[in-house]
Motif scaffolding. Structure first.
Motif, short mmCIF file in Angstrom:
data_model
loop_
_atom_site.label_atom_id
_atom_site.label_comp_id
_atom_site.label_asym_id
_atom_site.label_seq_id
_atom_site.Cartn_x
_atom_site.Cartn_y
_atom_site.Cartn_z
N SER A 45 0.85 -1.19 0.00
CA SER A 45 0.00 0.00 0.00
C SER A 45 0.89 1.24 0.00
CB SER A 45 -0.95 0.01 1.20
OG SER A 45 -0.25 0.21 2.39
N ILE A 46 0.40 2.23 -0.72
CA ILE A 46 1.08 3.53 -0.75
C ILE A 46 0.00 4.60 -0.89
CG2 ILE A 46 1.51 3.37 -3.27
CD1 ILE A 46 4.15 4.94 -2.72
N ASP A 47 0.04 5.57 -0.01
CA ASP A 47 -0.94 6.67 -0.02
C ASP A 47 -2.38 6.13 -0.04
OD1 ASP A 47 1.24 8.37 -0.14
OD2 ASP A 47 1.19 8.46 -2.34
N GLY A 48 -2.63 5.06 0.70
CA GLY A 48 -3.99 4.52 0.80
C GLY A 48 -4.41 3.63 -0.36
N ASN A 49 -3.56 3.47 -1.37
CA ASN A 49 -3.89 2.58 -2.49
C ASN A 49 -3.12 1.26 -2.34
OD1 ASN A 49 -5.49 4.54 -3.95
ND2 ASN A 49 -3.55 5.60 -4.33
N VAL A 50 -3.78 0.19 -2.79
CA VAL A 50 -3.16 -1.14 -2.72
C VAL A 50 -2.86 -1.61 -4.14
CG1 VAL A 50 -3.53 -3.56 -2.07
CG2 VAL A 50 -4.31 -1.73 -0.56
N ALA A 51 -1.67 -2.15 -4.35
CA ALA A 51 -1.29 -2.64 -5.68
C ALA A 51 -0.31 -3.79 -5.54
CB ALA A 51 -0.65 -1.50 -6.49
N PHE A 52 -0.12 -4.49 -6.64
CA PHE A 52 0.96 -5.47 -6.75
C PHE A 52 2.11 -4.82 -7.51
CE2 PHE A 52 -2.75 -8.24 -6.29
CZ PHE A 52 -2.28 -9.23 -5.45
N GLY A 53 3.33 -5.25 -7.21
CA GLY A 53 4.47 -4.73 -7.94
C GLY A 53 5.55 -5.78 -8.07
N GLY B 195 22.48 -5.01 2.84
CA GLY B 195 22.11 -3.59 2.88
C GLY B 195 21.39 -3.11 1.64
N SER B 196 20.80 -4.05 0.89
CA SER B 196 20.24 -3.66 -0.41
C SER B 196 18.80 -3.19 -0.33
CB SER B 196 20.31 -4.83 -1.38
OG SER B 196 19.34 -5.79 -1.00
N SER B 197 18.14 -3.37 0.82
CA SER B 197 16.69 -3.14 0.81
C SER B 197 16.35 -1.70 0.45
CB SER B 197 16.07 -3.52 2.15
OG SER B 197 16.57 -2.69 3.16
N GLU B 198 17.25 -0.76 0.76
CA GLU B 198 16.97 0.63 0.37
C GLU B 198 17.01 0.82 -1.15
OE1 GLU B 198 20.03 1.43 3.18
OE2 GLU B 198 18.50 0.12 3.97
N GLY B 199 17.78 -0.03 -1.81
CA GLY B 199 17.92 0.09 -3.26
C GLY B 199 16.81 -0.59 -4.05
N VAL C 73 13.27 -1.50 -5.73
CA VAL C 73 12.23 -0.69 -6.36
C VAL C 73 11.09 -1.61 -6.78
CG1 VAL C 73 11.76 0.63 -8.48
CG2 VAL C 73 13.82 1.11 -7.16
N LEU C 74 9.86 -1.11 -6.71
CA LEU C 74 8.69 -1.86 -7.17
C LEU C 74 8.20 -1.27 -8.48
CD1 LEU C 74 6.95 -1.99 -3.73
CD2 LEU C 74 7.40 -4.02 -5.09
N ASP C 75 8.07 -2.11 -9.49
CA ASP C 75 7.44 -1.70 -10.76
C ASP C 75 5.98 -2.13 -10.66
OD1 ASP C 75 6.62 -1.23 -13.36
OD2 ASP C 75 8.49 -1.95 -14.25
N ILE C 76 5.07 -1.16 -10.64
CA ILE C 76 3.67 -1.45 -10.35
C ILE C 76 3.04 -2.29 -11.47
CG2 ILE C 76 1.39 -0.40 -9.97
CD1 ILE C 76 2.86 1.94 -8.62
N ILE C 77 2.34 -3.36 -11.05
CA ILE C 77 1.68 -4.27 -11.99
C ILE C 77 0.31 -3.71 -12.35
CG2 ILE C 77 0.51 -6.53 -12.02
CD1 ILE C 77 2.98 -7.64 -10.54
N LYS C 78 -0.01 -3.75 -13.64
CA LYS C 78 -1.37 -3.39 -14.08
C LYS C 78 -2.24 -4.61 -13.84
CE LYS C 78 -0.12 -0.45 -18.02
NZ LYS C 78 -0.22 -0.41 -19.50
N GLY C 79 -3.22 -4.47 -12.95
CA GLY C 79 -4.12 -5.58 -12.66
C GLY C 79 -3.58 -6.48 -11.56
N VAL C 80 -3.89 -7.78 -11.66
CA VAL C 80 -3.50 -8.74 -10.64
C VAL C 80 -2.63 -9.82 -11.26
CG1 VAL C 80 -5.57 -8.32 -9.25
CG2 VAL C 80 -5.60 -10.14 -10.97
N PRO C 81 -1.78 -10.45 -10.44
CA PRO C 81 -0.83 -11.41 -11.02
C PRO C 81 -1.40 -12.79 -11.29
CG PRO C 81 -0.40 -11.11 -8.68
CD PRO C 81 -1.51 -10.18 -9.03
N VAL D 82 8.21 2.69 -7.70
CA VAL D 82 8.28 3.33 -6.38
C VAL D 82 9.33 2.59 -5.56
CG1 VAL D 82 5.93 4.25 -6.28
CG2 VAL D 82 6.34 1.90 -5.57
N PRO D 83 10.09 3.33 -4.74
CA PRO D 83 11.06 2.67 -3.87
C PRO D 83 10.35 1.80 -2.82
CG PRO D 83 11.42 5.06 -3.92
CD PRO D 83 10.10 4.79 -4.58
N LEU D 84 10.91 0.63 -2.59
CA LEU D 84 10.31 -0.27 -1.58
C LEU D 84 10.25 0.41 -0.21
CD1 LEU D 84 9.46 -3.39 -1.68
CD2 LEU D 84 11.56 -3.77 -0.41
N SER D 85 11.23 1.27 0.06
CA SER D 85 11.29 1.94 1.36
C SER D 85 10.14 2.92 1.57
CB SER D 85 12.62 2.68 1.50
OG SER D 85 12.77 3.61 0.44
#
Ligand code: MG
Length: 266
Positions: free
Chosen positions: A7-15, A25-29, A31-39, A50-53
């Protein structure tokens, strides 16, 4: 591909998770590429990243049901003084028991002995029943980490495990679904649990008594599985108590680490 739900800003998505989550130490690096629809059907990546962080990871699926298998590792059956069952021993965990990575495991008021159980979780990708062995690979979307949190004392005093293994927050899942493992790879992965950084469980999925194929054939003989349903495949030896304040982490080779803190009911 690693598929996360967030979730980001109240919206739920898959990425789709980009980057190497296993690098130190990679978790800051990441990134999520947002999926159109469901997997659960053909999908496209949007290219919006969007950054995972910056997001809150959610359970990677909201299953209609979680089917779990008891005593599927001989060393675990033995450590509790139990026989290995002659056939897979299935039970349910309700959808309301599912929580995501980082969500708290709330210690139930009726128990004084809550245990961790690190398990490989199989995420079903399509509606299926009476799946023949050779089609099992076609119904699996991917794999994630699970913790089959169990009120051990309640399990020993109540014949059905609905309360012992079904209480709210007793099914942490995550951090994402790994879709890139084939059945052979998934059938030989290291599974560990740590509590406050101390190793408690260490096994391999190759030690399962009933294989992933065996389990899906056996379960779908009885019931339809739906997209997003989850199968917990049993836990290796080393289960043990959790206490409020503990941090429990389940790590599965090639998938990732699922971490949750235990809290008392406030
Ligand atoms: Mg279990």
């Amino acid at each position: 591909m690693r598929i996360a739900r967030f979730s980001i800003d109240g919206n739920v998505a898959f990425g789709a998770v980009e980057g190497d989550p296993s690098a130190p130490g990679s978790s800051e690096g990441l990134v999520l590429d947002i999926i159109k629809g469901v997997p659960f059907a053909d999908f496209e990546l949007s290219g919006t990243k969007v950054p995972l962080s910056k997001v809150r990871l959610l359970p990677p699926v909201l299953p209609n049901k979680v089917v779990a298998i008891g005593r599927n590792y001989a060393a675990h059956a033995a450590e509790l003084g139990n026989e290995v069952p002659a056939a897979p021993w299935a039970f349910f965990k309700p959808s309301t028991s599912v929580i995501g990575p980082g969500d708290p495991i709330v210690y139930p008021t009726f128990s004084r002995e809550v245990h961790h159980e690190a398990e490989l979780a199989v995420v079903i990708g399509r509606l299926c029943r009476e799946v023949p062995r050779e089609r099992v690979k076609d119904v699996i979307l991917g794999y994630t980490c699970a913790n089959d949190v169990t009120a051990r004392d309640t399990q020993q005093t109540e014949k059905q495990w609905a309360r012992a293994k079904g209480f709210d927050s007793s099914c942490p899942l995550g951090p994402w679904i790994e879709t890139g493992l084939d059945l052979a790879a998934a059938s030989d992965l290291a599974v560990t649990a740590t509590v406050n950084g101390e190793l408690r469980q260490a096994g391999r999925t190759s030690q399962m008594i009933n294989s992933i194929e065996d389990l899906i054939v056996n379960i779908t003989e009885a019931m339809t599985l739906l997209p997003g349903d989850v199968l917990l495949t049993g836990t290796p030896a080393g289960v043990g108590p959790l206490h409020p304040g503990d941090e429990v982490a389940v790590t599965i080779e090639g998938i990732g680490t699922l971490t949750n803190k235990v809290i008392s009911r406030g």
